[in-house]
Every structure is written in structure tokens, then in C-alpha cells.
Design a protein around this motif. Structure first.
Motif, PDB file in Angstrom:
ATOM      1  N   THR A  44     -22.750 -15.303  12.275  1.00  0.00           N
ATOM      2  CA  THR A  44     -23.394 -14.682  11.110  1.00  0.00           C
ATOM      3  C   THR A  44     -23.156 -13.178  11.153  1.00  0.00           C
ATOM      4  O   THR A  44     -23.160 -12.563  12.232  1.00  0.00           O
ATOM      5  CB  THR A  44     -24.907 -14.961  11.083  1.00  0.00           C
ATOM      6  OG1 THR A  44     -25.510 -14.443  12.275  1.00  0.00           O
ATOM      7  CG2 THR A  44     -25.182 -16.444  10.957  1.00  0.00           C
ATOM      8  N   LEU A  45     -22.951 -12.605   9.983  1.00  0.00           N
ATOM      9  CA  LEU A  45     -22.696 -11.174   9.870  1.00  0.00           C
ATOM     10  C   LEU A  45     -23.556 -10.591   8.764  1.00  0.00           C
ATOM     11  O   LEU A  45     -23.796 -11.238   7.742  1.00  0.00           O
ATOM     12  CB  LEU A  45     -21.223 -10.901   9.545  1.00  0.00           C
ATOM     13  CG  LEU A  45     -20.177 -11.319  10.579  1.00  0.00           C
ATOM     14  CD1 LEU A  45     -18.775 -11.126  10.000  1.00  0.00           C
ATOM     15  CD2 LEU A  45     -20.343 -10.511  11.861  1.00  0.00           C
ATOM     16  N   GLU A  46     -24.022  -9.369   8.965  1.00  0.00           N
ATOM     17  CA  GLU A  46     -24.685  -8.606   7.919  1.00  0.00           C
ATOM     18  C   GLU A  46     -23.890  -7.329   7.726  1.00  0.00           C
ATOM     19  O   GLU A  46     -23.766  -6.519   8.644  1.00  0.00           O
ATOM     20  CB  GLU A  46     -26.134  -8.290   8.289  1.00  0.00           C
ATOM     21  CG  GLU A  46     -26.881  -7.570   7.169  1.00  0.00           C
ATOM     22  CD  GLU A  46     -28.360  -7.367   7.477  1.00  0.00           C
ATOM     23  OE1 GLU A  46     -29.116  -8.355   7.353  1.00  0.00           O
ATOM     24  OE2 GLU A  46     -28.735  -6.231   7.836  1.00  0.00           O
ATOM     25  N   ILE A  47     -23.335  -7.171   6.541  1.00  0.00           N
ATOM     26  CA  ILE A  47     -22.422  -6.076   6.250  1.00  0.00           C
ATOM     27  C   ILE A  47     -23.107  -5.022   5.384  1.00  0.00           C
ATOM     28  O   ILE A  47     -23.731  -5.358   4.363  1.00  0.00           O
ATOM     29  CB  ILE A  47     -21.162  -6.594   5.513  1.00  0.00           C
ATOM     30  CG1 ILE A  47     -20.459  -7.657   6.358  1.00  0.00           C
ATOM     31  CG2 ILE A  47     -20.223  -5.452   5.167  1.00  0.00           C
ATOM     32  CD1 ILE A  47     -19.970  -7.167   7.691  1.00  0.00           C
ATOM     33  N   THR A  48     -23.008  -3.776   5.802  1.00  0.00           N
ATOM     34  CA  THR A  48     -23.459  -2.674   4.964  1.00  0.00           C
ATOM     35  C   THR A  48     -22.261  -2.218   4.134  1.00  0.00           C
ATOM     36  O   THR A  48     -21.321  -1.638   4.669  1.00  0.00           O
ATOM     37  CB  THR A  48     -23.974  -1.497   5.812  1.00  0.00           C
ATOM     38  OG1 THR A  48     -25.051  -1.945   6.632  1.00  0.00           O
ATOM     39  CG2 THR A  48     -24.457  -0.364   4.924  1.00  0.00           C
ATOM     40  N   PRO A  49     -22.256  -2.501   2.841  1.00  0.00           N
ATOM     41  CA  PRO A  49     -21.043  -2.262   2.050  1.00  0.00           C
ATOM     42  C   PRO A  49     -20.779  -0.779   1.789  1.00  0.00           C
ATOM     43  O   PRO A  49     -21.700   0.021   1.642  1.00  0.00           O
ATOM     44  CB  PRO A  49     -21.337  -3.004   0.740  1.00  0.00           C
ATOM     45  CG  PRO A  49     -22.834  -3.009   0.636  1.00  0.00           C
ATOM     46  CD  PRO A  49     -23.346  -3.082   2.035  1.00  0.00           C
ATOM     47  N   ARG A  50     -19.500  -0.437   1.752  1.00  0.00           N
ATOM     48  CA  ARG A  50     -19.076   0.872   1.242  1.00  0.00           C
ATOM     49  C   ARG A  50     -18.977   0.738  -0.272  1.00  0.00           C
ATOM     50  O   ARG A  50     -18.383  -0.207  -0.773  1.00  0.00           O
ATOM     51  CB  ARG A  50     -17.704   1.259   1.802  1.00  0.00           C
ATOM     52  CG  ARG A  50     -17.656   1.406   3.306  1.00  0.00           C
ATOM     53  CD  ARG A  50     -16.213   1.527   3.791  1.00  0.00           C
ATOM     54  NE  ARG A  50     -15.556   2.729   3.286  1.00  0.00           N
ATOM     55  CZ  ARG A  50     -14.479   2.746   2.504  1.00  0.00           C
ATOM     56  NH1 ARG A  50     -13.947   1.594   2.094  1.00  0.00           N
ATOM     57  NH2 ARG A  50     -13.935   3.879   2.113  1.00  0.00           N
ATOM     58  N   TYR A  51     -19.557   1.677  -1.002  1.00  0.00           N
ATOM     59  CA  TYR A  51     -19.535   1.526  -2.454  1.00  0.00           C
ATOM     60  C   TYR A  51     -19.351   2.863  -3.145  1.00  0.00           C
ATOM     61  O   TYR A  51     -19.749   3.913  -2.643  1.00  0.00           O
ATOM     62  CB  TYR A  51     -20.824   0.864  -2.946  1.00  0.00           C
ATOM     63  CG  TYR A  51     -22.089   1.660  -2.715  1.00  0.00           C
ATOM     64  CD1 TYR A  51     -22.554   2.559  -3.682  1.00  0.00           C
ATOM     65  CD2 TYR A  51     -22.814   1.529  -1.533  1.00  0.00           C
ATOM     66  CE1 TYR A  51     -23.712   3.297  -3.467  1.00  0.00           C
ATOM     67  CE2 TYR A  51     -23.963   2.264  -1.314  1.00  0.00           C
ATOM     68  CZ  TYR A  51     -24.411   3.139  -2.277  1.00  0.00           C
ATOM     69  OH  TYR A  51     -25.553   3.880  -2.069  1.00  0.00           O
ATOM     70  N   ALA A  52     -18.695   2.791  -4.310  1.00  0.00           N
ATOM     71  CA  ALA A  52     -18.547   3.966  -5.170  1.00  0.00           C
ATOM     72  C   ALA A  52     -19.591   3.961  -6.270  1.00  0.00           C
ATOM     73  O   ALA A  52     -19.867   4.989  -6.874  1.00  0.00           O
ATOM     74  CB  ALA A  52     -17.142   4.000  -5.783  1.00  0.00           C
ATOM     75  N   VAL A  53     -20.164   2.789  -6.540  1.00  0.00           N
ATOM     76  CA  VAL A  53     -21.211   2.674  -7.555  1.00  0.00           C
ATOM     77  C   VAL A  53     -22.191   1.594  -7.119  1.00  0.00           C
ATOM     78  O   VAL A  53     -21.792   0.581  -6.526  1.00  0.00           O
ATOM     79  CB  VAL A  53     -20.623   2.328  -8.940  1.00  0.00           C
ATOM     80  CG1 VAL A  53     -19.923   0.980  -8.941  1.00  0.00           C
ATOM     81  CG2 VAL A  53     -21.705   2.363 -10.025  1.00  0.00           C
ATOM     82  N   SER A  54     -23.469   1.835  -7.362  1.00  0.00           N
ATOM     83  CA  SER A  54     -24.482   0.809  -7.158  1.00  0.00           C
ATOM     84  C   SER A  54     -25.298   0.680  -8.444  1.00  0.00           C
ATOM     85  O   SER A  54     -25.431   1.647  -9.200  1.00  0.00           O
ATOM     86  CB  SER A  54     -25.410   1.150  -5.982  1.00  0.00           C
ATOM     87  OG  SER A  54     -26.229   2.270  -6.289  1.00  0.00           O
TER      88      SER A  54
END
Length: 326
Positions: A212-222
Motif C-alpha cells: 500500500t502506498l500513500e502519495i502526496t501529489p505534485r500539483y500545479a492546480v488544486s
């Protein structure tokens, strides 16, 4: 004195915090509500509320009376409902809150069937993921995704949401194909979903077998709206992890393709929630039963309709080397 009306007025003043909001939810004038409470205090020969120009505070006697009165009124309403439901169809105004995607894609397209079965119920549907003051806003119930944490609410699980991971073909052409969830932390942008209650962008979760993985996303917009979340993914702003029913139309149109297909996410539970001060009245019961059936039908459609795989042209073009790696 109409003691029942006076009790209802007093209970609603306590729950809403002032006479103005209580009057609005009871569809009465503020003067009427004030007189009812004063008459009740006179009848009981006790001061139930301390009033100032800014707030209403419950006295010790008022707190004791409120607890018993609220339970009495709830029991009385449930008793009346149990008798009247056997004599006639459910009726009245029903105020429901839900996210825009549920309203637009699942509930509203099927509302005619509900109305045909229960023509005496008038539905007021509030759309959004905002925090709700159920009592002050006179909301009967809400459809919410995720396990409720508010202990003042009663929750009934009514279904689950299947989530998949998607991206637009244009994004793949520009940046390549993510091959592992960790790529979303180091190489690819995602669309962030901003949870209004938590005040942060939600992580993405992945599971493959025991891993199992929990990813903190890189984002340009939320964004903080589910429909805007899908729109941002379609426009090529990044990878999105979204409910299958929300992405269905965009996938069929070729605007989104599924990625990381060997990874899955635990389904998100769906709950109907309502305040403890209200019992699940007959009109709410029939709506919830109808909604449960509707959600099952939606889940069955998703299960019977496999989502489109990534186009063969893109697969050949970007495997094993992607644009982002050049």
C-alpha cells in the motif's frame, strides 16, 4: 397556551442559537416565537433562557427541560409518522445536501422515477461539499463520501464508490505515461483535490496485493469541487484519482484514459447523515431507500462497462521511452 408549539419553538431556539434563525426554520415570525417561549416560561414558572442583544444562553433549568423536550418531540414525531405512513403516502418538503457530481450524474437524471412514486414529497437539493449547520439550515439529511467523524450526526452506510486513476491523452503526449505511483511524486503533476474541511490537498492512495502506498501529489492546480476536478484532468493539468462514475463520460469520449491499472484503491464509503436531534422520518426513509437502489444500479453499470484502455497509438509511441525521459 399551545404547549406543543411552545416546546417546538423553545427547542428550535436552543438548537439554532437565536430567535431569528428559529423563526425562519419554523416558518413563523420572530415575535410569535418569542411569545411562545415566554408563555412556556410562564407556564413552567421557570426561566429557560437568558437573553442579551447578542446571544441567547440556556439556563440550568432550560438545559434540563431542553433535553427531555427534544426527546419527547422526536418520539412524538416518530409515533405520528409510523401511523400516518400506513394511511397515506409520505409527504412534505425534504431538504437534502450532496456533492455536485452525485446530484448531476446520479440523482437528478433519475428524479422522475422518485417523483412518480412519491408525488407528495417536494425535494430541495443543496449542491456542494461545504460544512452544514443541519439544524439552523433545516437540512434533513446529506449524502457524504468518506467515514463521518462528526459525533453529533447519525450515519447510515448506503454504498461505496470505486476510484480509478486517469489522465488525458494530451498529457501523455506532452509528458509520457506514469508507470508507478511514485512517479506522481517525482516526475508527473497531478490535479490536487482540496478538502475544504481539512484545509489541505488530499493524498492519493494505491494498493497492489499486500503493498500500500500513500502519495502526496505534485500539483500545479488544486480544486475543491468534484466536477472541476474532472474538468482539470480533461484539460491536461495532471493525473487524477476519481470516482469511476464521474469519469465514465470523459472516458467514453476519449478525453481520459485509465493509467496505473495494476494498482487499485480501497472503495470510498458513502453515508447518509442526519442530526441526532431528528429521527429518520418516513419521507427521509423512502428517499434513502430509493437512493440506495440508485447507487447500486450505478455501481452495476460501472462493473458491466470496462473502462477504455489507453489508445494503442499512444501505447506504442510512449513505451518504453517517454517524452519526459528524453
Amino acid at each position: 397556551m399551545d404547549q406543543l408549539s411552545a416546546m417546538r419553538a423553545f427547542v428550535r431556539v436552543v438548537e439554532t442559537g437565536n430567535f431569528t434563525r428559529a423563526a425562519r426554520t419554523l416558518d413563523m415570525s420572530k415575535t410569535t416565537v418569542t411569545n411562545l417561549v415566554q408563555n412556556l416560561e410562564g407556564h413552567l414558572r421557570a426561566k429557560l433562557l437568558n437573553r442579551t442583544t447578542r446571544q441567547v444562553a440556556v439556563t440550568t433549568e432550560g438545559a434540563l427541560y431542553y433535553e427531555r423536550a427534544a426527546q419527547f418531540l422526536s418520539d412524538l414525531e416518530e409515533l405520528d409518522g409510523s401511523i400516518s405512513s400506513s394511511q397515506s403516502q409520505p409527504s412534505g418538503r425534504l431538504r437534502v445536501e450532496m456533492a455536485g457530481a452525485f446530484a448531476d450524474l446520479i440523482v437528478i437524471p433519475s428524479l422522475c422515477s422518485f417523483y412518480c412514486s412519491y408525488p407528495q414529497i417536494t425535494l430541495d437539493i443543496g449542491v456542494g461539499d461545504r460544512l452544514i449547520d443541519y439544524v439552523a439550515e433545516n437540512v434533513d439529511c446529506a449524502l457524504r463520501a468518506g467515514t463521518p467523524t462528526d459525533q453529533s450526526l447519525i450515519a447510515r452506510k448506503v454504498g461505496e464508490i470505486s476510484l480509478r486513476t486517469y489522465v488525458s491523452p494530451g498529457f501523455i503526449e506532452m509528458f509520457g505515461m506514469p508507470e508507478h505511483p511514485r512517479d506522481l511524486e517525482a516526475q508527473f503533476f497531478s490535479v490536487g483535490y482540496l478538502n475544504a474541511q481539512a484545509g489541505r490537498v488530499l493524498p492519493m492512495e494505491f494498493r497492489r496485493g499486500e503493498e500500500t502506498l500513500e502519495i502526496t501529489p505534485r500539483y500545479a492546480v488544486s480544486v475543491n469541487d468534484s466536477r472541476s476536478y474532472i474538468a482539470a484532468a480533461v484539460s491536461g493539468m495532471g493525473v487524477a484519482q476519481a470516482p469511476q462514475f464521474m469519469a465514465r463520460d470523459a472516458v467514453e469520449k476519449g478525453q481520459l484514459v485509465e493509467v496505473l491499472t495494476d494498482w487499485e484503491r480501497e472503495p470510498l464509503p458513502l453515508y447518509i447523515v442526519y442530526p441526532r436531534t431528528r429521527h429518520l422520518g418516513n419521507k427521509v426513509r423512502v428517499f434513502v431507500d430509493w437512493l440506495v437502489k440508485l447507487l447500486k444500479e450505478s455501481a452495476a453499470r460501472d462493473a458491466d462497462r470496462p473502462l477504455a484502455k489507453k489508445p494503442q497509438k499512444l501505447k506504442e509511441q510512449f513505451e518504453p521511452t517517454s517524452v519526459a525521459a528524453e
